[in-house]
Design a protein around this motif. Structure first.
Motif, short mmCIF file in Angstrom:
data_model
loop_
_atom_site.label_atom_id
_atom_site.label_comp_id
_atom_site.label_asym_id
_atom_site.label_seq_id
_atom_site.Cartn_x
_atom_site.Cartn_y
_atom_site.Cartn_z
N ASP A 59 0.86 -1.18 0.00
CA ASP A 59 0.00 0.00 0.00
C ASP A 59 0.90 1.24 0.00
O ASP A 59 1.84 1.32 0.79
CB ASP A 59 -0.88 -0.02 1.26
CG ASP A 59 -1.90 1.10 1.27
OD1 ASP A 59 -1.49 2.28 1.20
OD2 ASP A 59 -3.10 0.81 1.36
N PRO A 60 0.64 2.19 -0.88
CA PRO A 60 1.51 3.38 -0.95
C PRO A 60 1.66 4.10 0.39
O PRO A 60 2.71 4.71 0.65
CB PRO A 60 0.80 4.27 -1.98
CG PRO A 60 0.05 3.31 -2.85
CD PRO A 60 -0.41 2.21 -1.93
N SER A 61 0.65 4.01 1.24
CA SER A 61 0.74 4.68 2.54
C SER A 61 1.74 4.00 3.46
O SER A 61 2.20 4.60 4.44
CB SER A 61 -0.63 4.73 3.21
OG SER A 61 -1.08 3.42 3.55
N ARG A 62 2.09 2.74 3.16
CA ARG A 62 3.04 1.99 3.98
C ARG A 62 4.42 1.88 3.33
O ARG A 62 5.39 1.56 4.01
CB ARG A 62 2.53 0.57 4.22
CG ARG A 62 1.32 0.47 5.12
CD ARG A 62 1.02 -1.00 5.40
NE ARG A 62 -0.04 -1.17 6.37
CZ ARG A 62 -0.41 -2.34 6.86
NH1 ARG A 62 0.19 -3.45 6.44
NH2 ARG A 62 -1.38 -2.43 7.74
N LEU A 116 6.07 -9.29 3.44
CA LEU A 116 6.90 -8.10 3.26
C LEU A 116 6.04 -6.89 2.90
O LEU A 116 6.27 -5.77 3.38
CB LEU A 116 7.95 -8.34 2.19
CG LEU A 116 9.06 -9.34 2.56
CD1 LEU A 116 9.88 -9.70 1.32
CD2 LEU A 116 9.97 -8.78 3.65
N ASN A 117 5.03 -7.10 2.05
CA ASN A 117 4.13 -6.00 1.68
C ASN A 117 3.48 -5.37 2.90
O ASN A 117 3.33 -4.15 2.98
CB ASN A 117 3.04 -6.51 0.74
CG ASN A 117 3.46 -6.59 -0.71
OD1 ASN A 117 2.66 -6.97 -1.56
ND2 ASN A 117 4.69 -6.24 -1.03
N GLU A 118 3.08 -6.20 3.85
CA GLU A 118 2.42 -5.69 5.05
C GLU A 118 3.34 -4.77 5.85
O GLU A 118 2.87 -3.98 6.67
CB GLU A 118 1.96 -6.86 5.93
CG GLU A 118 0.82 -7.67 5.32
CD GLU A 118 0.50 -8.90 6.12
OE1 GLU A 118 1.18 -9.14 7.16
OE2 GLU A 118 -0.41 -9.65 5.72
N TRP A 178 7.78 1.78 -9.37
CA TRP A 178 7.17 1.13 -8.22
C TRP A 178 7.45 1.86 -6.91
O TRP A 178 7.19 1.33 -5.83
CB TRP A 178 7.68 -0.31 -8.12
CG TRP A 178 7.30 -1.14 -9.30
CD1 TRP A 178 6.04 -1.40 -9.75
CD2 TRP A 178 8.18 -1.80 -10.20
NE1 TRP A 178 6.08 -2.19 -10.86
CE2 TRP A 178 7.38 -2.46 -11.17
CE3 TRP A 178 9.57 -1.92 -10.30
CZ2 TRP A 178 7.93 -3.21 -12.21
CZ3 TRP A 178 10.11 -2.67 -11.33
CH2 TRP A 178 9.29 -3.30 -12.27
N GLY A 179 8.00 3.06 -6.99
CA GLY A 179 8.29 3.80 -5.77
C GLY A 179 9.39 3.17 -4.94
O GLY A 179 9.39 3.26 -3.71
N VAL A 180 10.34 2.52 -5.61
CA VAL A 180 11.43 1.83 -4.94
C VAL A 180 12.69 2.68 -4.99
O VAL A 180 13.00 3.29 -6.02
CB VAL A 180 11.68 0.46 -5.60
CG1 VAL A 180 12.98 -0.17 -5.13
CG2 VAL A 180 10.51 -0.48 -5.33
#
Length: 286
Positions: free
Chosen positions: A67-70, A100-102, A163-165
């Motif tokens: 999630d972008p917020s995380r 990892l996503n969480e 991907w905002g990485v």
């Protein structure tokens, strides 16, 4: 069950995107006469049936984005294991990516090229014990998987902004055969493919231990009742430590080989939480 190339590359509700590791073409071309397929494997060292992927001839990455917020800018290329003949795609791939996503980390599950196995599941099952003990066969196939892993890191770095990485926060995590890919990525790299960190989990140590001067931080985890793996990883830890680079080693009293994300009520169950703690200590997880 076979899946077509189109199905392997399509977008779906679980994977943000699936894309080719070698968009300009696989080195040496695509092996003909095989189609990537999925096998439901009965319980052996884990308590429930699990999905295996076999006969991969065109490597892909499945992107799991938080999630972008995380999102915190960190990314991990996840390399499932399977003796370089199959991929334990659930407990060493998809479940890891979702975990990892969480925690705000982007994950990219790698399907690397594999040695051929029989098309019929029954024939594959009959050969399974030979496959898992054929060390020479694994070592012969390893360079292809290692090449795919190096290219995967390079590709994620090239497309990081999509991907905002953060291109300086891309690491690699691998299990068993995938651990060999992770270790090779940590010792054999260019500026474009160097991982920011590496985590071989019960990975074999077949290569000569030459720690680069700018080697990335290393996290190692395995079980003591997996003796052939444990014997090789102690020298790996010692070599990294002697070189002055950050390294952390966890050897659990019990866990066996191939535990991945499976909860067995054993000390190895907490490896991924300890991996996350280590990422925090290295500044990759906030």
């Amino acid at each position: 069950m076979k899946i077509s190339r189109k199905e392997a590359l399509m977008k779906n509700t679980t994977h943000t995107e699936t894309f080719l590791v070698w968009p300009a073409g696989v080195p040496g071309g695509i092996s003909q006469g095989r189609t990537e397929q999925e096998t439901i494997f009965p319980p052996l060292h884990i308590p429930t049936p699990t999905r295996l992927i076999r006969n991969v001839v065109e490597p892909t990455l499945q992107a799991y984005l938080p999630d972008p917020s995380r999102a915190n800018g960190t990314a991990v290329v996840v390399c499932p294991g399977g003796c370089f003949s199959f991929l334990s795609i659930e407990v060493e791939g998809e479940e890891v990516a979702r975990w990892l996503n969480e925690r705000g980390v982007a994950a990219f599950v790698l399907k690397y090229r594999l040695a051929p196995t029989p098309e019929r599941d029954e024939d594959f099952m009959a050969q399974f014990m030979h496959i898992v003990h054929d060390v020479a066969g694994m070592q012969a196939q390893a360079p292809v998987g290692i090449s795919d892993g190096q290219q995967a890191l390079k590709l994620v770095r090239q497309r990081a902004s999509e991907w905002g990485v953060d291109p300086e926060r891309i690491g690699v995590l691998g299990f068993s055969a995938g651990g060999a890919i992770a270790l090779a990525a940590a010792t054999q790299y260019t500026a474009e493919s160097r991982p920011a960190f590496a985590a071989p989990i019960y990975g074999p140590v077949w290569q000569e231990l030459k720690v680069p001067q700018d080697a990335p931080p290393l996290f190692i985890a395995l079980a003591d009742d997996d003796p052939s793996i444990a014997d090789g990883n102690m020298p790996l830890y010692n070599a990294w430590k002697a070189s002055g680079h950050p390294v952390e080693l966890h050897i659990y009293a019990k866990g066996g080989h191939g535990f991945g994300m499976t909860k067995q009520g054993l000390p190895s169950d907490r490896w991924i939480e300890q991996f996350a703690d280590w990422l925090v200590s290295q500044g990759f997880l906030e």
